[in-house]
Design a protein around this motif. Structure first.
Motif, PDB file in Angstrom:
ATOM      1  N   VAL A  74     -15.094 -35.384  54.250  1.00  0.00           N
ATOM      2  CA  VAL A  74     -15.362 -34.729  52.986  1.00  0.00           C
ATOM      3  C   VAL A  74     -16.777 -34.148  53.035  1.00  0.00           C
ATOM      4  CG1 VAL A  74     -15.580 -35.077  50.498  1.00  0.00           C
ATOM      5  CG2 VAL A  74     -13.913 -36.400  51.799  1.00  0.00           C
ATOM      6  N   PRO A  75     -16.892 -32.822  52.844  1.00  0.00           N
ATOM      7  CA  PRO A  75     -18.264 -32.258  52.818  1.00  0.00           C
ATOM      8  C   PRO A  75     -18.994 -32.757  51.571  1.00  0.00           C
ATOM      9  CG  PRO A  75     -16.631 -30.579  52.293  1.00  0.00           C
ATOM     10  CD  PRO A  75     -15.874 -31.800  52.701  1.00  0.00           C
ATOM     11  N   PHE A  76     -20.215 -33.129  51.767  1.00  0.00           N
ATOM     12  CA  PHE A  76     -20.980 -33.747  50.691  1.00  0.00           C
ATOM     13  C   PHE A  76     -22.178 -32.856  50.379  1.00  0.00           C
ATOM     14  CE2 PHE A  76     -24.090 -36.965  49.160  1.00  0.00           C
ATOM     15  CZ  PHE A  76     -23.370 -37.420  48.081  1.00  0.00           C
ATOM     16  N   VAL A  77     -22.270 -32.443  49.118  1.00  0.00           N
ATOM     17  CA  VAL A  77     -23.404 -31.599  48.695  1.00  0.00           C
ATOM     18  C   VAL A  77     -24.192 -32.391  47.668  1.00  0.00           C
ATOM     19  CG1 VAL A  77     -24.054 -29.453  47.563  1.00  0.00           C
ATOM     20  CG2 VAL A  77     -22.086 -29.496  49.078  1.00  0.00           C
ATOM     21  N   GLN A  78     -25.518 -32.474  47.907  1.00  0.00           N
ATOM     22  CA  GLN A  78     -26.368 -33.217  46.981  1.00  0.00           C
ATOM     23  C   GLN A  78     -27.325 -32.224  46.334  1.00  0.00           C
ATOM     24  OE1 GLN A  78     -28.643 -36.298  48.815  1.00  0.00           O
ATOM     25  NE2 GLN A  78     -29.351 -37.176  46.896  1.00  0.00           N
ATOM     26  N   VAL A  79     -27.349 -32.242  45.009  1.00  0.00           N
ATOM     27  CA  VAL A  79     -28.245 -31.339  44.277  1.00  0.00           C
ATOM     28  C   VAL A  79     -29.397 -32.180  43.742  1.00  0.00           C
ATOM     29  CG1 VAL A  79     -28.449 -29.782  42.320  1.00  0.00           C
ATOM     30  CG2 VAL A  79     -26.333 -29.847  43.640  1.00  0.00           C
ATOM     31  N   VAL A  80     -30.610 -31.793  44.128  1.00  0.00           N
ATOM     32  CA  VAL A  80     -31.813 -32.505  43.675  1.00  0.00           C
ATOM     33  C   VAL A  80     -32.561 -31.568  42.739  1.00  0.00           C
ATOM     34  CG1 VAL A  80     -33.975 -33.577  44.362  1.00  0.00           C
ATOM     35  CG2 VAL A  80     -31.951 -33.766  45.829  1.00  0.00           C
ATOM     36  N   GLU A  81     -32.728 -31.999  41.524  1.00  0.00           N
ATOM     37  CA  GLU A  81     -33.462 -31.190  40.558  1.00  0.00           C
ATOM     38  C   GLU A  81     -34.713 -31.965  40.181  1.00  0.00           C
ATOM     39  OE1 GLU A  81     -32.618 -29.472  36.130  1.00  0.00           O
ATOM     40  OE2 GLU A  81     -30.971 -29.464  37.548  1.00  0.00           O
ATOM     41  N   LYS A  82     -35.857 -31.317  40.353  1.00  0.00           N
ATOM     42  CA  LYS A  82     -37.109 -32.023  40.131  1.00  0.00           C
ATOM     43  C   LYS A  82     -37.944 -31.228  39.134  1.00  0.00           C
ATOM     44  CE  LYS A  82     -40.388 -34.405  43.081  1.00  0.00           C
ATOM     45  NZ  LYS A  82     -40.984 -34.461  44.410  1.00  0.00           N
ATOM     46  N   ILE A  83     -38.327 -31.880  38.075  1.00  0.00           N
ATOM     47  CA  ILE A  83     -39.193 -31.240  37.089  1.00  0.00           C
ATOM     48  C   ILE A  83     -40.533 -31.987  37.115  1.00  0.00           C
ATOM     49  CG2 ILE A  83     -39.515 -30.718  34.648  1.00  0.00           C
ATOM     50  CD1 ILE A  83     -36.472 -30.665  34.378  1.00  0.00           C
ATOM     51  N   VAL A  84     -41.563 -31.241  37.383  1.00  0.00           N
ATOM     52  CA  VAL A  84     -42.894 -31.853  37.467  1.00  0.00           C
ATOM     53  C   VAL A  84     -43.736 -31.299  36.315  1.00  0.00           C
ATOM     54  CG1 VAL A  84     -44.957 -32.129  38.884  1.00  0.00           C
ATOM     55  CG2 VAL A  84     -42.700 -32.008  39.952  1.00  0.00           C
ATOM     56  N   GLU A  85     -44.306 -32.182  35.545  1.00  0.00           N
ATOM     57  CA  GLU A  85     -45.187 -31.758  34.462  1.00  0.00           C
ATOM     58  C   GLU A  85     -46.636 -32.035  34.888  1.00  0.00           C
ATOM     59  OE1 GLU A  85     -44.244 -33.314  30.657  1.00  0.00           O
ATOM     60  OE2 GLU A  85     -42.108 -32.858  30.826  1.00  0.00           O
ATOM     61  N   VAL A  86     -47.389 -31.005  34.802  1.00  0.00           N
ATOM     62  CA  VAL A  86     -48.801 -31.153  35.180  1.00  0.00           C
ATOM     63  C   VAL A  86     -49.635 -31.035  33.895  1.00  0.00           C
ATOM     64  CG1 VAL A  86     -50.693 -30.185  36.536  1.00  0.00           C
ATOM     65  CG2 VAL A  86     -48.328 -30.140  37.402  1.00  0.00           C
ATOM     66  N   PRO A  87     -50.371 -32.056  33.579  1.00  0.00           N
ATOM     67  CA  PRO A  87     -51.196 -31.961  32.366  1.00  0.00           C
ATOM     68  C   PRO A  87     -52.343 -30.969  32.580  1.00  0.00           C
ATOM     69  CG  PRO A  87     -51.609 -34.019  33.509  1.00  0.00           C
ATOM     70  CD  PRO A  87     -50.495 -33.339  34.227  1.00  0.00           C
ATOM     71  N   THR A  88     -52.540 -30.115  31.599  1.00  0.00           N
ATOM     72  CA  THR A  88     -53.629 -29.132  31.696  1.00  0.00           C
ATOM     73  C   THR A  88     -54.487 -29.244  30.444  1.00  0.00           C
ATOM     74  OG1 THR A  88     -52.266 -27.466  30.649  1.00  0.00           O
ATOM     75  CG2 THR A  88     -52.261 -27.500  33.054  1.00  0.00           C
ATOM     76  N   VAL A  89     -55.667 -28.782  30.589  1.00  0.00           N
ATOM     77  CA  VAL A  89     -56.581 -28.815  29.458  1.00  0.00           C
ATOM     78  C   VAL A  89     -56.548 -27.437  28.836  1.00  0.00           C
ATOM     79  CG1 VAL A  89     -58.968 -29.184  28.763  1.00  0.00           C
ATOM     80  CG2 VAL A  89     -58.005 -30.460  30.675  1.00  0.00           C
TER      81      VAL A  89
END
Length: 123
Positions: A74-89
């Motif tokens: 079985v072909p296996f597809v993995q979706v990685v979704e990454k949300i990075v929040e960077v604090p700013t002034v």
């Protein structure tokens, strides 16, 4: 002339007819039945019995267990979704979202054996 009435008894005459039945004889021909014996040939059938022992085939159900191994890739597809929040002034500016799809190699998995029981009956 002088008329006079005179009562006279007159005898009554009664005539009686009697019918007499006289039987008349008639001649009739009556068929006579005579029994005559006629010889008839009758076939005599003889029955000869012969006892033959026929072996009886007994059937015994033997359960058989067959293990069938199926290999499925079985072909296996993995979706990685990454949300990075960077604090700013200071002012907050909307960031950029990125989605990355990574093709992973095909994985092989071995399932536990499946047991199927079949009963066959036949000659």
């Amino acid at each position: 002339i002088m008329k006079q009435q005179k009562l006279v008894d007159v005898p009554q005459v009664e005539i009686v007819d009697t019918h007499v039945h006289i039987p008349v004889q008639k001649h009739r021909h009556v068929p006579a039945i005579t029994k005559v014996q006629k010889p008839v040939e009758v076939a005599v059938i003889e029955t000869i019995e012969k006892v033959v022992d026929v072996p009886v085939v007994k059937q015994v159900d033997v359960p058989q267990i067959q293990v069938v191994e199926k290999v499925v890739e079985v072909p296996f597809v993995q979706v990685v979704e990454k949300i990075v929040e960077v604090p700013t002034v200071g002012e907050t500016v909307a960031g950029v979202q990125k989605a990355v799809t990574i093709q992973l190699p095909v994985q092989r998995q071995e399932m536990p054996p499946e047991v199927v029981q079949e009963v066959h009956q036949g000659p």
